[in-house]
Design a protein around this motif. Sequence first.
Motif, mmCIF file in Angstrom:
data_model
loop_
_atom_site.group_PDB
_atom_site.id
_atom_site.type_symbol
_atom_site.label_atom_id
_atom_site.label_comp_id
_atom_site.label_asym_id
_atom_site.label_seq_id
_atom_site.Cartn_x
_atom_site.Cartn_y
_atom_site.Cartn_z
ATOM 1 N N PHE A 129 0.882 -1.174 0.000
ATOM 2 C CA PHE A 129 0.000 0.000 0.000
ATOM 3 C C PHE A 129 0.911 1.213 0.000
ATOM 4 O O PHE A 129 1.746 1.371 0.884
ATOM 5 C CB PHE A 129 -0.879 0.008 1.260
ATOM 6 C CG PHE A 129 -1.623 1.299 1.445
ATOM 7 C CD1 PHE A 129 -2.798 1.556 0.749
ATOM 8 C CD2 PHE A 129 -1.144 2.269 2.320
ATOM 9 C CE1 PHE A 129 -3.471 2.760 0.910
ATOM 10 C CE2 PHE A 129 -1.822 3.471 2.490
ATOM 11 C CZ PHE A 129 -2.982 3.705 1.788
ATOM 12 N N ALA A 191 -7.031 5.175 -2.506
ATOM 13 C CA ALA A 191 -7.257 3.874 -1.866
ATOM 14 C C ALA A 191 -7.714 4.001 -0.419
ATOM 15 O O ALA A 191 -8.054 3.000 0.204
ATOM 16 C CB ALA A 191 -5.980 3.039 -1.928
ATOM 17 N N SER A 262 -11.730 -4.586 -1.301
ATOM 18 C CA SER A 262 -11.040 -4.277 -2.554
ATOM 19 C C SER A 262 -11.172 -5.506 -3.442
ATOM 20 O O SER A 262 -10.818 -6.610 -3.029
ATOM 21 C CB SER A 262 -9.553 -3.984 -2.313
ATOM 22 O OG SER A 262 -9.408 -2.737 -1.676
ATOM 23 N N ILE A 279 -6.237 -1.969 -8.829
ATOM 24 C CA ILE A 279 -5.364 -2.059 -7.647
ATOM 25 C C ILE A 279 -3.965 -2.427 -8.130
ATOM 26 O O ILE A 279 -3.744 -3.526 -8.660
ATOM 27 C CB ILE A 279 -5.907 -3.087 -6.633
ATOM 28 C CG1 ILE A 279 -7.350 -2.702 -6.280
ATOM 29 C CG2 ILE A 279 -5.026 -3.127 -5.397
ATOM 30 C CD1 ILE A 279 -8.147 -3.814 -5.653
ATOM 31 N N ASP A 306 -9.772 0.507 4.828
ATOM 32 C CA ASP A 306 -9.613 0.823 3.407
ATOM 33 C C ASP A 306 -8.170 0.586 2.939
ATOM 34 O O ASP A 306 -7.930 -0.032 1.896
ATOM 35 C CB ASP A 306 -10.024 2.290 3.174
ATOM 36 C CG ASP A 306 -10.477 2.537 1.754
ATOM 37 O OD1 ASP A 306 -10.511 1.588 0.955
ATOM 38 O OD2 ASP A 306 -10.794 3.699 1.434
ATOM 39 N N SER A 309 -7.352 -3.207 2.958
ATOM 40 C CA SER A 309 -7.965 -4.024 1.906
ATOM 41 C C SER A 309 -7.142 -3.908 0.628
ATOM 42 O O SER A 309 -6.913 -4.902 -0.066
ATOM 43 C CB SER A 309 -9.438 -3.665 1.684
ATOM 44 O OG SER A 309 -9.576 -2.400 1.108
ATOM 45 N N THR A 310 -6.669 -2.708 0.341
ATOM 46 C CA THR A 310 -5.814 -2.523 -0.833
ATOM 47 C C THR A 310 -4.490 -3.287 -0.651
ATOM 48 O O THR A 310 -4.057 -4.030 -1.537
ATOM 49 C CB THR A 310 -5.530 -1.018 -1.063
ATOM 50 O OG1 THR A 310 -6.783 -0.348 -1.193
ATOM 51 C CG2 THR A 310 -4.693 -0.780 -2.297
#
Length: 357
Positions: A129, A191, A262, A279, A306, A309-310
């Motif tokens: 991320f 993201a 995601s 992604i 959030d 999840s990415t």
Amino acid sequence: MKQFCEKTHFMSKRNLYFTAVLSGICALLLTACGQRVQTVQMADTAMGTIVTQTLYVSADVDEGEAVAREVIACIDALEQNYLSWRLEGTEIAGINAEAGSGRGILLSDKLADWLEGCQKVYAASGGAFDISVGSVARLWNIDKWAVEPDKFKLPTEEALAEALQYVGGDKILLKDNTITLPEKMQLDLGAVGKGIALNEIRKLLQEEEQVSGAVISVGGSILTYGSKPDGGKWNVGVVDPVDTARNIGILQLSGDWCVSTSGDYERYVEADGKRYHHILNPVTGYPADSGLRSVTILTRSGLDSDALSTACFVLGAKKGMELAKAFEAEALFVLKSGEIMMTEGMKQYFYLSNDRN
Ligand code: ADP
Ligand code: MG
């Protein structure tokens, strides 16, 4: 009402008879309050996505609707004042414009806090991320996929290799509420924006005493707040990546939670018979391919749900599981094979749809 009930409790120590009478009145009023709980539902768009709200309010419907409008205004303000890299005048756009100038930009307390949260996930995820992915994300032109899919052009390998030079969260200098970006680095909080919004909305609802419960979805990141009037649990659907009109299962939750998913089905485009999703793997510059179709994260903080999840989508199920645990978050992975994997703690919340049993 709450104060009244507390007073009753206080008096009970002094006078039993009084207590009985007052408790009776209190119960009657509670019933009255119970009957007055209104359900307000609203669907709107904000942050370039669909926002749906169900609010339970002990007030008139128009007061509830005013709260729902405040929620939308709160999301708009986040996008327009802080988060968008596209809109002129946002704090992020200002920071991006100064990339390479060598000048440290003084951050608002809010943005400093969010960026710190992002950097924690960056470090813990080994860079899966990375909010500095902006230069690469722009080459993919993700925002335009839905509106002009025919105009999509696959970025060239050369262009991606060049853009990747300007990616790397470890080169963001974040210290004493100031930030300095190296040349051409561009921040993109796409993201994590919806998760940040959930945290801000929760603060807003906490200020609104008449709201006893709410479930709010900002582009698929979901906040549950308070309780339902009937005392039941919140049901949050987990989309089936194979058939997005259906749920693969539901999460049954009580109280305040944030749930983010995601998935490769959320935003994608096709070129030369191949599908590309939104992604990105910050190492390769291409859409992540770690054997997953989707990741759902359950945790108290929207920023964490959030961002994680990415990150987990990029990392895959095995490493993603470890990352989620490090943040005391629960995670559910839908693999390309159709298999579902989840953290031990997720099992108490997740119920598989009947037809998948
Ligand atoms: P969604 O917006 O559908 O919820 P995500 O939360 O997964 O999807 O965020 C995707 C967006 O975040 C992309 O549109 C892009 O702007 C940005 N992004 C893509 N890959 C990454 C990544 N690995 N790290 C940080 N941001 C990313
Ligand atoms: Mg995300």
